[in-house]
Design an enzyme around this catalytic site. Structure first.
Site, PDB file in Angstrom:
ATOM      1  N   PHE A  32     -47.613   7.833  76.681  1.00 44.13           N
ATOM      2  CA  PHE A  32     -47.599   6.725  75.498  1.00 44.13           C
ATOM      3  C   PHE A  32     -47.968   5.563  76.092  1.00 44.13           C
ATOM      4  O   PHE A  32     -48.381   5.298  77.206  1.00 44.13           O
ATOM      5  CB  PHE A  32     -45.981   6.625  75.120  1.00 44.13           C
ATOM      6  CG  PHE A  32     -45.662   7.244  73.835  1.00 44.13           C
ATOM      7  CD1 PHE A  32     -45.591   8.958  73.638  1.00 44.13           C
ATOM      8  CD2 PHE A  32     -45.250   6.638  72.769  1.00 44.13           C
ATOM      9  CE1 PHE A  32     -45.411   9.501  72.514  1.00 44.13           C
ATOM     10  CE2 PHE A  32     -45.027   7.412  71.398  1.00 44.13           C
ATOM     11  CZ  PHE A  32     -44.996   8.756  71.707  1.00 44.13           C
ATOM     12  N   GLN A 148     -41.926  -6.391  66.813  1.00 44.77           N
ATOM     13  CA  GLN A 148     -42.995  -5.620  67.265  1.00 44.77           C
ATOM     14  C   GLN A 148     -43.679  -5.137  65.943  1.00 44.77           C
ATOM     15  O   GLN A 148     -43.425  -4.803  65.011  1.00 44.77           O
ATOM     16  CB  GLN A 148     -42.366  -4.243  67.914  1.00 44.77           C
ATOM     17  CG  GLN A 148     -43.651  -3.516  68.461  1.00 44.77           C
ATOM     18  CD  GLN A 148     -43.052  -2.253  69.326  1.00 44.77           C
ATOM     19  OE1 GLN A 148     -42.486  -1.403  68.965  1.00 44.77           O
ATOM     20  NE2 GLN A 148     -43.137  -2.628  70.634  1.00 44.77           N
ATOM     21  N   HIS A 150     -46.692  -2.788  65.442  1.00 43.42           N
ATOM     22  CA  HIS A 150     -47.109  -1.283  65.649  1.00 43.42           C
ATOM     23  C   HIS A 150     -48.617  -1.373  65.754  1.00 43.42           C
ATOM     24  O   HIS A 150     -48.989  -1.850  64.510  1.00 43.42           O
ATOM     25  CB  HIS A 150     -46.531  -0.390  65.169  1.00 43.42           C
ATOM     26  CG  HIS A 150     -46.617   0.988  65.955  1.00 43.42           C
ATOM     27  ND1 HIS A 150     -48.156   1.693  65.766  1.00 43.42           N
ATOM     28  CD2 HIS A 150     -46.064   1.856  66.466  1.00 43.42           C
ATOM     29  CE1 HIS A 150     -47.863   2.796  66.487  1.00 43.42           C
ATOM     30  NE2 HIS A 150     -46.699   2.868  67.062  1.00 43.42           N
ATOM     31  N   LEU A 160     -46.560   4.557  59.135  1.00 40.29           N
ATOM     32  CA  LEU A 160     -46.976   4.708  60.803  1.00 40.29           C
ATOM     33  C   LEU A 160     -47.612   5.898  61.212  1.00 40.29           C
ATOM     34  O   LEU A 160     -47.480   6.923  60.640  1.00 40.29           O
ATOM     35  CB  LEU A 160     -45.490   4.992  61.272  1.00 40.29           C
ATOM     36  CG  LEU A 160     -45.769   5.050  62.935  1.00 40.29           C
ATOM     37  CD1 LEU A 160     -46.091   3.645  63.562  1.00 40.29           C
ATOM     38  CD2 LEU A 160     -44.126   5.427  63.456  1.00 40.29           C
ATOM     39  N   GLU A 163     -47.969   6.712  67.806  1.00 36.38           N
ATOM     40  CA  GLU A 163     -48.752   6.354  69.230  1.00 36.38           C
ATOM     41  C   GLU A 163     -49.114   7.296  69.960  1.00 36.38           C
ATOM     42  O   GLU A 163     -50.148   7.486  70.783  1.00 36.38           O
ATOM     43  CB  GLU A 163     -47.737   5.235  70.284  1.00 36.38           C
ATOM     44  CG  GLU A 163     -48.373   5.145  71.535  1.00 36.38           C
ATOM     45  CD  GLU A 163     -47.709   3.516  71.894  1.00 36.38           C
ATOM     46  OE1 GLU A 163     -47.597   2.810  71.317  1.00 36.38           O
ATOM     47  OE2 GLU A 163     -47.216   3.866  72.990  1.00 36.38           O
ATOM     48  N   ARG A 194     -47.894  -2.247  73.237  1.00 29.66           N
ATOM     49  CA  ARG A 194     -48.162  -2.233  71.569  1.00 29.66           C
ATOM     50  C   ARG A 194     -48.565  -3.738  71.456  1.00 29.66           C
ATOM     51  O   ARG A 194     -49.388  -4.054  70.866  1.00 29.66           O
ATOM     52  CB  ARG A 194     -46.914  -1.934  71.088  1.00 29.66           C
ATOM     53  CG  ARG A 194     -46.682  -0.461  71.108  1.00 29.66           C
ATOM     54  CD  ARG A 194     -45.659   0.126  70.184  1.00 29.66           C
ATOM     55  NE  ARG A 194     -45.583   1.500  70.180  1.00 29.66           N
ATOM     56  CZ  ARG A 194     -44.471   2.159  69.720  1.00 29.66           C
ATOM     57  NH1 ARG A 194     -43.449   1.447  69.183  1.00 29.66           N
ATOM     58  NH2 ARG A 194     -44.367   3.399  69.826  1.00 29.66           N
ATOM     59  N   HIS A 261     -42.916  -3.056  62.598  1.00 31.90           N
ATOM     60  CA  HIS A 261     -42.479  -1.649  62.953  1.00 31.90           C
ATOM     61  C   HIS A 261     -41.072  -1.617  63.654  1.00 31.90           C
ATOM     62  O   HIS A 261     -40.233  -0.793  63.313  1.00 31.90           O
ATOM     63  CB  HIS A 261     -43.374  -1.163  64.021  1.00 31.90           C
ATOM     64  CG  HIS A 261     -42.962   0.356  64.479  1.00 31.90           C
ATOM     65  ND1 HIS A 261     -42.564   1.571  63.532  1.00 31.90           N
ATOM     66  CD2 HIS A 261     -42.719   1.131  65.615  1.00 31.90           C
ATOM     67  CE1 HIS A 261     -42.312   2.600  64.412  1.00 31.90           C
ATOM     68  NE2 HIS A 261     -42.259   2.350  65.473  1.00 31.90           N
ATOM     69  N   ARG A 296     -41.143  -3.775  73.081  1.00 31.35           N
ATOM     70  CA  ARG A 296     -40.426  -2.036  73.512  1.00 31.35           C
ATOM     71  C   ARG A 296     -41.997  -1.209  73.644  1.00 31.35           C
ATOM     72  O   ARG A 296     -42.880  -1.600  73.193  1.00 31.35           O
ATOM     73  CB  ARG A 296     -39.729  -1.653  72.154  1.00 31.35           C
ATOM     74  CG  ARG A 296     -39.445  -0.492  72.460  1.00 31.35           C
ATOM     75  CD  ARG A 296     -38.607   0.095  71.392  1.00 31.35           C
ATOM     76  NE  ARG A 296     -39.123   0.257  70.063  1.00 31.35           N
ATOM     77  CZ  ARG A 296     -39.994   1.276  69.541  1.00 31.35           C
ATOM     78  NH1 ARG A 296     -39.943   2.400  70.523  1.00 31.35           N
ATOM     79  NH2 ARG A 296     -40.311   1.394  68.636  1.00 31.35           N
TER      80      ARG A 296
END
Lengths: 482, 377
Positions: A32, A148, A150, A160, A163, A194, A261, A296
């Site tokens: 990730f 955040q 995304h 979405l 990732e 991100r 996100h 995050r």
């Protein structure tokens, strides 16, 4: 969080999560963003769904011990004379009946506030309820400015794309077909964190290298991943591409852009999930233990939820064992019932809830997004104040008691406005750029003045700004580079 | 942007009035979803229209409804496609939206999932009972087994399959497609300690796995390709072939009788079916007392079938005759399928319908259930 993670993943495995295996039959791991090695256990690309369903299985397994109140909506939290949280008032959506729940402890586990933005990857029910409920009770919110975006949400409707796609080897391309991440993060490329990837995409779009009709998108190209692997490990986004964008992701790139996100901020808690109000706990996106800092990393939200959910439960149970069930003031119930009656009886003719909500969401997405300026933030704040006035008399159609989603809309709107106001206030206050918060008028990180949390508490006329120290343990802050 | 007419089934339990249809026009791009159409009605003209929804991405499973009579997710159905479907079935392009079937309606498009769906899920012991001792680390299990049950993990509990289950319509006590698919998720899970007990329970329950009539409605309804009927068939096969369970409902023997009859005659031999089900495959089977009893009790149904010309007495008694080359072809199919059986369950012919057709241009992943169709054909 990290040291307890393996144990938690194994616990989930033991109670039934169908984590994918490697050829030896052990847990398989996936890469990730922002991580230097593969470290994420997964179930195809429905990890969260699989965990959710297995946890729900456990609720069914313990149906005799755990009473569930599904489709009840909490309108208010309660405190006793000592200022300890002692319960909640909730409304049964099925018949409009309101009840007072006395409790030794209340644990908020109700997610973030994504619907304050439009578009967002979050579901329609993610309306900041828990954050606002705790804030109204006097609990401080911290890091609310850290929102955040995304890097991969569908241009079409904000849904979405995991990732995990980039984790499996998908690349990002601009209108010239360039793999532009080579310029922004030469070492990590698409798997930089991100905020970095989202800013890179936004820069490409702003500088005219976006794709699509208005140049507002970026191509996510998943075709470098072998087709069999896509069908096996990225099944859900094959469906999303097909059903919501008309694209076969195994054969052609799909148009994405950064989209709201997650909110790193939330109700301030300690490592036991306890808020500064005794008896009130929070875990997951609603809370801010500050494990995510200003940005995050992928898959850490599930982990945060699991670890601090468990810890909050354990701590609350311990506290509960030492006390008697508190008495709750019945008067609060009468007040809440009256408030709902007032909404149902309000005269027609105000602005529609849906319009106010849409204007709020679009305002936040315009001015409180990837790049922020003082001017834009002040505009957003003024808009929020106006919308709050309008929300007071917003129009509703439904005057019934059964599944009155209009009343729900009014309550949720007021929660979202509280959250939005806190987000903007924090963003105005933080005059530097850090994590997901990027001020074009203050583009540098400034540790000297701003290595601290912004803590907001509810005041007479909006959030009162305060500060909280940052806990620094093993790792000293340093400049991030990829 | 185009205009679409939605015809929505409304019901207000507080009004004391019966359900009714209401038409509204929405304007959307044609690749937007039916859910967006409904949300537009709620946002612009009538906030009292009730529907559960959240994710808009076919993940949360809350917006299950029937669109033009077919169950599915409102968020996953394109409004343009729904309009064309309506035209094709002679409804003039008006998109009909109504609540899911087989469950009581609470209000408008909101049904009582607890009263039916979740009760049935609770029936199948819906949680893992792990093998002991629990390992210190993860259970070591074959890679394929986890991929295999991920198909049923993909179920989002939307209730679309429950809505149109014909067996459940006839027998509301039938455990039903969603719950049985959930049951497979544990039976197929090598970590579970109760495989045999689960299968025994589901076989012996008269409303269990043998209450399904293979109508394929659930396969068609499922928006996540969980293939509930396929999972039910796998439960049956594992129960009978692997666990040697012979149920008191005569389900296993009935299925075996059907299968051998088709092998021998190419078509169903109605008069032989019951004797073979009860008495086994030998010629003497028909003199089994249970077969005779069942035959007697079935007489009214048989007479009705004859009177309605579903069967002719001659064909029913003597069996259907296929041309020899056709019969040979049928036998060849049996040989092919049986030849592919393997002692290892995970390599069974019909397993893992989940990922097929990879890296073959123009050959999309086949719809789940394709191989089952082949077998029951």
């Amino acid at each position: 969080m990290c040291s307890e993670a393996p144990e938690e993943v194994l616990h989930l495995e033991h109670i039934g999560v169908t984590f994918h295996r490697n050829d030896a039959g052990e847990l398989d791991l996936r890469a990730f963003g922002g991580a230097s090695m593969k470290r994420t256990a997964y179930v195809a690309d429905i990890t969260g769904q699989a965990i959710l369903h297995v946890l729900y299985e456990q609720l069914m397994a313990h149906a005799e011990q755990v009473e569930r109140y599904e489709e009840w909506f909490v309108t208010r939290l309660l405190t006793d004379e000592q200022g300890h949280c002692c319960g909640a008032i909730a409304r049964d959506l099925r018949d409009g009946r309101m009840e007072i729940f006395a409790a030794k402890n209340v644990i908020l586990a109700c997610g973030g506030a994504g619907q304050a933005y439009h578009p967002t990857t979050n579901g329609l029910i993610v309306t900041g309820d828990g954050i606002a409920l705790a804030y109204r009770l006097g609990a401080p919110l911290i890091d609310m400015e850290m929102v955040q975006y995304h890097p991969t949400t569908l241009v079409e409707n904000g849904l979405l794309i995991t990732e995990g796609a980039r984790g499996e080897g998908a690349v990002l391309l601009n209108a010239k077909g360039e793999r532009f991440m080579e310029r922004y993060a030469p070492n990590k490329l698409e798997l930089a964190s991100r905020d970095v990837v989202s800013r890179a995409e936004q820069t490409e779009i702003l500088e005219g290298r976006g794709v699509g009709p208005e140049g507002a998108g970026i191509y996510l190209d998943i075709t470098p991943v072998p087709r069999r692997r896509i069908l096996e490990a990225l099944r859900e986004i094959v469906n999303i591409g097909r059903d919501f964008a008309g694209v076969d992701i195994t054969r052609e790139p799909i148009m994405i852009r950064p989209g709201q996100h997650y909110i790193m901020g939330g109700v301030k808690t300690d490592v036991h999930g306890a808020t500064p109000i005794p008896g009130l706990y929070a875990a997951g996106e609603v809370a801010c233990v500050s494990v995510h800092g200003g940005n995050r990393l992928g898959a850490n939200s599930l982990l945060d939820t699991l670890i601090f959910g468990r810890r909050a439960g354990a701590h609350a149970a311990q506290r509960a064992a030492q006390m008697a069930l508190p008495k709750v003031p019945r008067s609060a119930l009468l007040e809440e019932e009256a408030a709902i009656r007032e909404i149902i009886a309000r005269p027609s003719g105000g602005r529609r809830v849906s319009e106010i909500k849409l204007e709020l969401g679009e305002t936040m997405n315009e001015h409180v997004a990837v790049y922020r300026t003082e001017e834009g933030l002040q505009k957003a704040l003024a808009t929020i104040k106006r919308l709050r006035e309008e929300a007071q008399g917003a129009h509703i159609d439904d005057r019934g008691s059964v599944f009155n989603q209009d009343v729900l809309g009014v309550l949720e709107l007021s929660f979202m406005l509280d959250c939005a106001e806190a987000i903007v206030t924090g963003a105005i206050e933080r005059k530097e750029s850090r994590g997901a918060h990027f001020r074009t008028d203050f583009p540098e990180r400034n540790d000297e003045e701003w290595l601290k949390h912004i803590a907001l508490t509810a005041g007479e006329d909006g959030p009162q700004v305060g500060y909280a120290d940052v806990t620094i343990t093993q790792w000293q802050p340093e400049v991030r580079s990829y | 942007m185009a205009d679409f007419t939605l015809r929505v089934r409304r019901y207000d339990p507080e009004s004391g009035e019966a359900p009714y249809w209401e038409e509204r026009t929405v304007s959307l791009e044609e690749h937007r979803s039916v859910l967006e159409g409904i949300l537009q009605i709620k946002a612009r003209s009538d906030g009292s229209l009730g529907i559960r929804c959240s994710c808009r991405a076919a993940i949360c499973g809350s917006c299950g409804v029937r669109i033009n009579g077919e169950p599915g997710l409102a968020c996953k159905t394109h409004i343009g496609a729904a309009q064309r479907h309506s035209q094709a079935i002679g409804k003039g392009g008006v998109i009909e939206v109504e609540p899911l079937g087989n469950m009581p309606v609470i209000k408008d498009l909101i049904v009582d999932m607890d009263a039916v769906h979740w009760k049935k899920i609770q029936r199948v012991t819906p949680y893992l009972i792990g093998r002991q001792p629990v390992p210190e680390r993860e259970y070591i299990v074959p890679r394929e087994s986890m991929l295999d049950i991920t198909q049923t993990m993909a179920c989002i509990q939307c209730g679309a399959c429950v809505s149109d289950c014909l067996s459940m319509e006839a027998d509301p006590g039938f455990i039903g497609p969603a719950a049985l698919a959930k049951a497979y998720r544990f039976v197929g899970d090598p970590r579970d300690d109760r495989r045999h007990e689960r299968l025994l329970d589901l076989s012996e329950d008269p409303q269990g796995i043998f209450d399904c009539t293979h109508c394929f409605k659930c396969v068609q309804a499922c928006p996540k390709e969980v293939n509930p009927m396929g999972q039910i068939m796998r439960l049956r096969r594992i129960a009978s072939s692997d666990e040697q369970i012979v149920d008191a409902n005569n389900g296993v023997r009935h299925e075996a009788a059907l299968s051998t009859l088709i092998r021998d005659y190419g078509l169903l031999h109605e008069a032989e079916l019951l004797p073979r089900s009860y008495g086994g495959n030998s010629w003497f089977g028909k003199f089994h007392p249970a077969a005779a009893r069942e035959l007697l009790s079935s007489l009214p149904a048989i007479v009705k079938a004859v009177l309605r010309r579903k069967v002719s007495p001659r064909q029913a008694l003597l069996g259907h005759k296929l041309p020899p080359e056709d019969l040979k072809a049928v036998k060849a199919i049996y040989e092919h399928v049986e030849g592919r059986r393997s002692p290892h369950r995970s390599e069974r012919y019909e397993l893992n319908l989940f990922i097929v057709g990879e890296d073959e241009d123009g050959n999309e992943s086949a719809p789940a259930g394709a191989a089952d169709k082949e077998q029951s054909a």
